[in-house]
Design an enzyme around this catalytic site. Structure first.
Site, PDB file in Angstrom:
ATOM      1  N   HIS A 207      88.939   7.627 -33.792  1.00  0.00           N
ATOM      2  CA  HIS A 207      88.167   8.584 -32.994  1.00  0.00           C
ATOM      3  C   HIS A 207      89.100   9.171 -31.949  1.00  0.00           C
ATOM      4  O   HIS A 207      89.672   8.452 -31.131  1.00  0.00           O
ATOM      5  CB  HIS A 207      86.977   7.911 -32.308  1.00  0.00           C
ATOM      6  CG  HIS A 207      86.122   8.873 -31.539  1.00  0.00           C
ATOM      7  ND1 HIS A 207      85.030   9.509 -32.095  1.00  0.00           N
ATOM      8  CD2 HIS A 207      86.224   9.340 -30.268  1.00  0.00           C
ATOM      9  CE1 HIS A 207      84.473  10.304 -31.199  1.00  0.00           C
ATOM     10  NE2 HIS A 207      85.185  10.224 -30.082  1.00  0.00           N
ATOM     11  N   CYS A 208      89.253  10.489 -31.972  1.00  0.00           N
ATOM     12  CA  CYS A 208      90.196  11.162 -31.071  1.00  0.00           C
ATOM     13  C   CYS A 208      89.430  11.759 -29.888  1.00  0.00           C
ATOM     14  O   CYS A 208      88.642  12.690 -30.071  1.00  0.00           O
ATOM     15  CB  CYS A 208      90.948  12.258 -31.828  1.00  0.00           C
ATOM     16  SG  CYS A 208      92.146  13.139 -30.794  1.00  0.00           S
ATOM     17  N   PRO A 209      89.645  11.261 -28.671  1.00  0.00           N
ATOM     18  CA  PRO A 209      88.945  11.835 -27.512  1.00  0.00           C
ATOM     19  C   PRO A 209      89.403  13.256 -27.202  1.00  0.00           C
ATOM     20  O   PRO A 209      88.643  14.033 -26.624  1.00  0.00           O
ATOM     21  CB  PRO A 209      89.289  10.865 -26.379  1.00  0.00           C
ATOM     22  CG  PRO A 209      90.552  10.213 -26.806  1.00  0.00           C
ATOM     23  CD  PRO A 209      90.502  10.121 -28.290  1.00  0.00           C
ATOM     24  N   ASN A 212      87.277  15.217 -29.265  1.00  0.00           N
ATOM     25  CA  ASN A 212      85.869  14.835 -29.123  1.00  0.00           C
ATOM     26  C   ASN A 212      85.225  14.734 -30.495  1.00  0.00           C
ATOM     27  O   ASN A 212      84.090  15.181 -30.713  1.00  0.00           O
ATOM     28  CB  ASN A 212      85.117  15.847 -28.250  1.00  0.00           C
ATOM     29  CG  ASN A 212      83.746  15.351 -27.850  1.00  0.00           C
ATOM     30  OD1 ASN A 212      83.518  14.142 -27.722  1.00  0.00           O
ATOM     31  ND2 ASN A 212      82.809  16.270 -27.662  1.00  0.00           N
ATOM     32  N   ASN A 213      85.951  14.143 -31.441  1.00  0.00           N
ATOM     33  CA  ASN A 213      85.495  14.066 -32.816  1.00  0.00           C
ATOM     34  C   ASN A 213      86.249  12.946 -33.514  1.00  0.00           C
ATOM     35  O   ASN A 213      87.342  12.557 -33.093  1.00  0.00           O
ATOM     36  CB  ASN A 213      85.752  15.392 -33.530  1.00  0.00           C
ATOM     37  CG  ASN A 213      84.954  15.542 -34.813  1.00  0.00           C
ATOM     38  OD1 ASN A 213      84.141  14.686 -35.154  1.00  0.00           O
ATOM     39  ND2 ASN A 213      85.188  16.629 -35.528  1.00  0.00           N
TER      40      ASN A 213
END
Length: 394
Positions: A207-209, A212-213
């Site tokens: 999950h890549c902040p 945001n996805n």
């Protein structure tokens, strides 16, 4: 006087009467206390007998009791990592909620910083680059805008493209290999549950902040291409701004490439130890441009190299940890573990980039392209080689 004596004598009489009545009450008090002690003794004995009977029954059925206890606190999948994962659940819950709420802020930060770098490049760096000759002007205009176009496109697609989710209800199409223990839904191969999104993600990487996805099957290529083009862009800007940064950070000479109406604003008071508003803004902008881009070159370069290595080996970030633990486990048994999704570097990259005889690198990778990856993320081919260096493989 007579009244006072009478009251005094009455009080003495009452006290004497109480003293005479106390010995008569003692047998009753003693008998009540004895009854209470007797009741407590009987109750204690009955409790002891009850506990003894319960212990006797537990001992008689100790095997059943042990089985029930083990069924509640033990299963074949219990391990130290599972225990640690369970103990850390409150921390994971806190981090997941923080990341979920900070996601939009991270996206805004990426857009804001990228816009700032581009504006500084246009306002302060391009005038200097335009003094280097016509061929360099053409190169910077073409190469710089090619990088900017790919950065914007791939970041937008990485943020807005769903990573892919298992379909609900159609079990035949999913090809079940397991059931997710968190959302209790069928889980296809290479699918993992994201605690931030609270969904199962097809071929989940992480999950890549900053997006945001989740990075999964359908947006993994966009994520990697954004990292590559952003790294190339920051390298390009760092090299372009270096002469200006060197002059501003180490030297005190004026700048001669700016238009006449701007250059005198920067130079007119430097010799007197004063700086105009334009000069101060120019100085801070050049330092910000170099330090920001050079920092991103180092950090993003390390991240990009890590993901390039994973893709070359045909695995995701999650599968890298799984493969490492499986390799160590099977090595103790004299077996060699082989990643079933590793088809060799070239084939791994071809599958990842979604290239085939109709899709070419220069048109679908070097230029913005919204083509889908190979496969649907539900069913995967396996590499079934059974020998590795003369040893059995699993």
């Amino acid at each position: 006087m007579c009244g006072k004596k009478t009251l005094k004598h009455l009080s003495y009489d009452l006290r004497a009467e109480e003293q005479l009545r106390l010995p008569l009450m003692l047998p009753g008090i003693v008998s009540t206390t004895g009854i209470a002690i007797h009741l407590l003794t009987v109750m204690s004995l009955s409790s002891i007998r009850m506990m003894a009977g319960l212990c006797e029954k537990l001992y008689r059925y100790k095997d059943v009791v042990c089985l029930i206890a083990k069924s509640l606190f033990y299963n074949n999948f219990t391990s130290g990592s599972l225990f640690l994962d369970t103990a850390m659940q409150p921390i994971f819950f806190l981090v997941d909620n923080i990341v979920r709420r900070l996601g939009p802020i991270f996206v805004t930060l990426v857009v804001g910083l990228t816009t700032t770098v581009v504006l500084i490049f246009y306002i302060y760096i391009l005038p200097y680059l335009f003094t280097c000759g016509v061929h360099w002007i053409i190169f910077h205009l073409v190469f710089g805008h090619w990088l900017l176009m790919n950065i914007i496109f791939n970041y937008y697609k990485g943020v807005c493209t769903p990573p892919g989710y298992p379909p609900e209800g159609n079990l035949k199409a999913i090809g079940i290999t397991s059931v997710c223990k968190k959302c209790l839904s069928p889980k296809p191969p290479r699918t993992h549950h994201c605690s931030v999104c609270n969904k199962c993600i097809l071929k989940m990487d992480h999950h890549c902040p900053w997006l945001n996805n989740c990075v999964g099957h359908y947006n993994h290529r966009y994520f990697l291409q954004f990292c590559v083009f952003m790294w190339m862009g920051t390298v390009y800007v760092s090299i372009s701004v270096w002469p200006l940064f060197y002059e501003e950070f180490f030297g005190d000479a004026g700048v001669t490439y700016l238009p006449q109406d701007q250059s005198h604003n920067l130079e007119d008071t430097r010799g007197q130890g004063q700086v105009t508003d334009f000069g101060r803004t120019y100085h801070n902008s050049i330092l910000l441009e170099f330090f920001l881009c050079s920092g991103v070159v180092v950090a993003l370069g390390a991240l990009t190299l890590w993901h390039i290595r994973l893709i070359t080996r045909g695995e995701t970030s999650i599968e890298a940890h799984i493969n490492r633990s499986e390799t160590a486990r099977l090595k103790k048994l004299g077996l060699v573990y082989k990643n079933p999704y590793n088809f060799g570097p070239l084939e791994n990259w071809r599958k990842f980039l979604g290239l085939n005889h109709r899709r070419k690198f220069w048109t679908h990778i070097a230029m913005p392209s919204g083509h889908c990856p190979e496969g649907d993320g539900l069913k995967w081919n396996f590499n079934y080689d059974t020998k590795v260096n003369g040893q059995s493989s699993v």
